[in-house]
Design a protein around this motif. Structure first.
Motif, PDB file in Angstrom:
ATOM      1  N   VAL A  77       0.809  -1.215   0.000  1.00 38.72           N
ATOM      2  CA  VAL A  77       0.000   0.000   0.000  1.00 38.72           C
ATOM      3  C   VAL A  77       0.847   1.273   0.000  1.00 38.72           C
ATOM      4  O   VAL A  77       0.302   2.373  -0.056  1.00 38.72           O
ATOM      5  N   TRP A  78       2.151   1.130   0.081  1.00 45.31           N
ATOM      6  CA  TRP A  78       3.039   2.292   0.072  1.00 45.31           C
ATOM      7  C   TRP A  78       3.714   2.428  -1.285  1.00 45.31           C
ATOM      8  O   TRP A  78       4.074   1.421  -1.906  1.00 45.31           O
ATOM      9  N   PRO A  79       3.950   3.665  -1.722  1.00 45.40           N
ATOM     10  CA  PRO A  79       4.763   3.851  -2.928  1.00 45.40           C
ATOM     11  C   PRO A  79       6.214   3.478  -2.624  1.00 45.40           C
ATOM     12  O   PRO A  79       6.614   3.442  -1.458  1.00 45.40           O
ATOM     13  N   PRO A  80       7.016   3.181  -3.643  1.00 47.07           N
ATOM     14  CA  PRO A  80       8.418   2.823  -3.411  1.00 47.07           C
ATOM     15  C   PRO A  80       9.176   3.955  -2.712  1.00 47.07           C
ATOM     16  O   PRO A  80       8.945   5.137  -2.991  1.00 47.07           O
ATOM     17  N   ALA A  81      10.076   3.587  -1.825  1.00 50.27           N
ATOM     18  CA  ALA A  81      10.849   4.567  -1.053  1.00 50.27           C
ATOM     19  C   ALA A  81      11.949   5.202  -1.880  1.00 50.27           C
ATOM     20  O   ALA A  81      12.671   4.518  -2.605  1.00 50.27           O
ATOM     21  N   THR A  82      12.080   6.509  -1.736  1.00 48.06           N
ATOM     22  CA  THR A  82      13.243   7.230  -2.245  1.00 48.06           C
ATOM     23  C   THR A  82      14.370   7.111  -1.228  1.00 48.06           C
ATOM     24  O   THR A  82      15.538   6.965  -1.583  1.00 48.06           O
ATOM     25  N   ALA A  83      14.001   7.171   0.063  1.00 49.43           N
ATOM     26  CA  ALA A  83      14.959   7.088   1.169  1.00 49.43           C
ATOM     27  C   ALA A  83      14.196   6.653   2.412  1.00 49.43           C
ATOM     28  O   ALA A  83      12.967   6.733   2.461  1.00 49.43           O
ATOM     29  N   ALA A  84      14.961   6.208   3.420  1.00 48.02           N
ATOM     30  CA  ALA A  84      14.337   5.804   4.681  1.00 48.02           C
ATOM     31  C   ALA A  84      15.143   6.351   5.852  1.00 48.02           C
ATOM     32  O   ALA A  84      16.381   6.327   5.836  1.00 48.02           O
ATOM     33  N   LEU A  85      14.411   6.814   6.851  1.00 47.84           N
ATOM     34  CA  LEU A  85      14.992   7.322   8.088  1.00 47.84           C
ATOM     35  C   LEU A  85      14.438   6.498   9.236  1.00 47.84           C
ATOM     36  O   LEU A  85      13.221   6.486   9.445  1.00 47.84           O
ATOM     37  N   LEU A  86      15.321   5.818   9.953  1.00 56.48           N
ATOM     38  CA  LEU A  86      14.928   5.045  11.129  1.00 56.48           C
ATOM     39  C   LEU A  86      15.323   5.846  12.362  1.00 56.48           C
ATOM     40  O   LEU A  86      16.495   5.917  12.730  1.00 56.48           O
ATOM     41  N   ALA A  87      14.310   6.505  12.960  1.00 62.79           N
ATOM     42  CA  ALA A  87      14.542   7.325  14.143  1.00 62.79           C
ATOM     43  C   ALA A  87      13.203   7.505  14.867  1.00 62.79           C
ATOM     44  O   ALA A  87      12.190   7.694  14.201  1.00 62.79           O
ATOM     45  N   PRO A  88      13.202   7.436  16.170  1.00 62.55           N
ATOM     46  CA  PRO A  88      14.315   7.047  17.011  1.00 62.55           C
ATOM     47  C   PRO A  88      14.598   5.553  16.862  1.00 62.55           C
ATOM     48  O   PRO A  88      13.686   4.755  16.650  1.00 62.55           O
ATOM     49  N   ALA A  89      15.865   5.219  16.964  1.00 61.44           N
ATOM     50  CA  ALA A  89      16.293   3.821  16.861  1.00 61.44           C
ATOM     51  C   ALA A  89      16.806   3.378  18.229  1.00 61.44           C
ATOM     52  O   ALA A  89      17.784   3.922  18.737  1.00 61.44           O
TER      53      ALA A  89
END
Length: 184
Positions: A77-89
Motif C-alpha cells: 500500500v506504500w509507494p516505493p521509497a526514495t529514502a528511509a529514516l529510522l529514528a528514534p532507533a
C-alpha cells in the motif's frame, strides 16, 4: 503538501519505541513541508504507544501506518521509497538490524533496503549505559560499513545518562537534514 498527494520523493519514516516517537506527527509535518511524501512505519511497541493517534497519523500521511509485515497476498500500500529514516532507533532495533534479525517490519525493511541501495539514515535514542555494551559499537560499525548514515555523537544524537533524557531535545532537524542529503 496535502496528505496522500504523491511526490517524487517518498520518505519511509520508521520509528521504534523511544520517547521521541511520541512527537512523530510533528516530524511528519516537518518532512512534508520539505517536500517528502511520508510513509510511517513503527515497531509493534511504538505502534502500541501511539495506538490512539494511528488514525490521525494515517490521515496526516495519506498512507496506512504499518507496524507488521503484510501477507504475501496483500498488495503493497506504500509507494516505493526514495529514502528511509529510522529514528528514534533503540538499542534493540539497531542491534537487530545490524545482526539481520528481521522480527519487526521496520528492521526487515531496512535490512533489505541495504541490498536494494535505498539511501538510509538512522539516529539512535539510547542512554549512555547502552554504549557500554560491546555489541553496540559493533552494530554501529556494521551499519556504517553497509552505507547507513548513523547520526550518533556531535551533529546527531548525544546519549544522556540513564533517566536523564529529554525527548524534546531529540535532534529531529539533524535527522531530516541528513536524509535529505542522502538523496540530494
Amino acid at each position: 503538501m496535502v496528505a496522500g498527494m504523491s511526490s517524487t520523493r517518498v520518505l519511509y519514516l520508521l520509528g521504534s519505541a523511544a520517547p521521541p516517537v511520541l512527537d512523530i506527527a510533528s516530524v511528519v509535518g516537518q518532512a512534508q513541508a520539505q517536500g517528502w511524501d511520508v510513509c510511517l512505519g513503527l515497531t509493534p511497541t511504538a505502534a502500541r504507544w501511539l495506538e490512539s493517534d494511528l488514525p490521525a497519523l494515517t490521515a496526516l500521511t495519506g498512507h496506512p501506518v504499518r507496524s507488521a509485515y503484510r501477507s504475501p497476498r496483500e498488495p503493497d500500500v506504500w509507494p516505493p521509497a526514495t529514502a528511509a529514516l529510522l529514528a528514534p532507533a533503540t538499542f534493540n532495533t539497531l542491534n537487530s538490524w545490524a545482526l539481520g534479525l528481521t522480527g519487526s517490519f521496520i528492521v526487515g525493511f531496512t535490512a533489505e533496503a541495504i541490498g536494494k541501495g535505498i539511501p538510509l539514515a538512522t539516529m539512535p535514542c539510547v542512554n549512555s549505559a547502552f554504549l557500554a555494551h560491546p555489541q553496540f559499537d559493533r552494530s554501529i560499525e556494521t551499519l556504517r560499513a553497509a552505507g547507513v548514515r548513523v547520526l550518533l555523537g556531535e551533529g546527531g544524537f548525544v546519549p544522556n545518562h540513564p533517566g536523564e533524557g529529554n525527548p524534546a531535545t531529540y535532534p529531529w532537524d539533524a535527522a531530516l537534514k541528513a536524509i535529505a542529503e542522502t538523496v540530494d
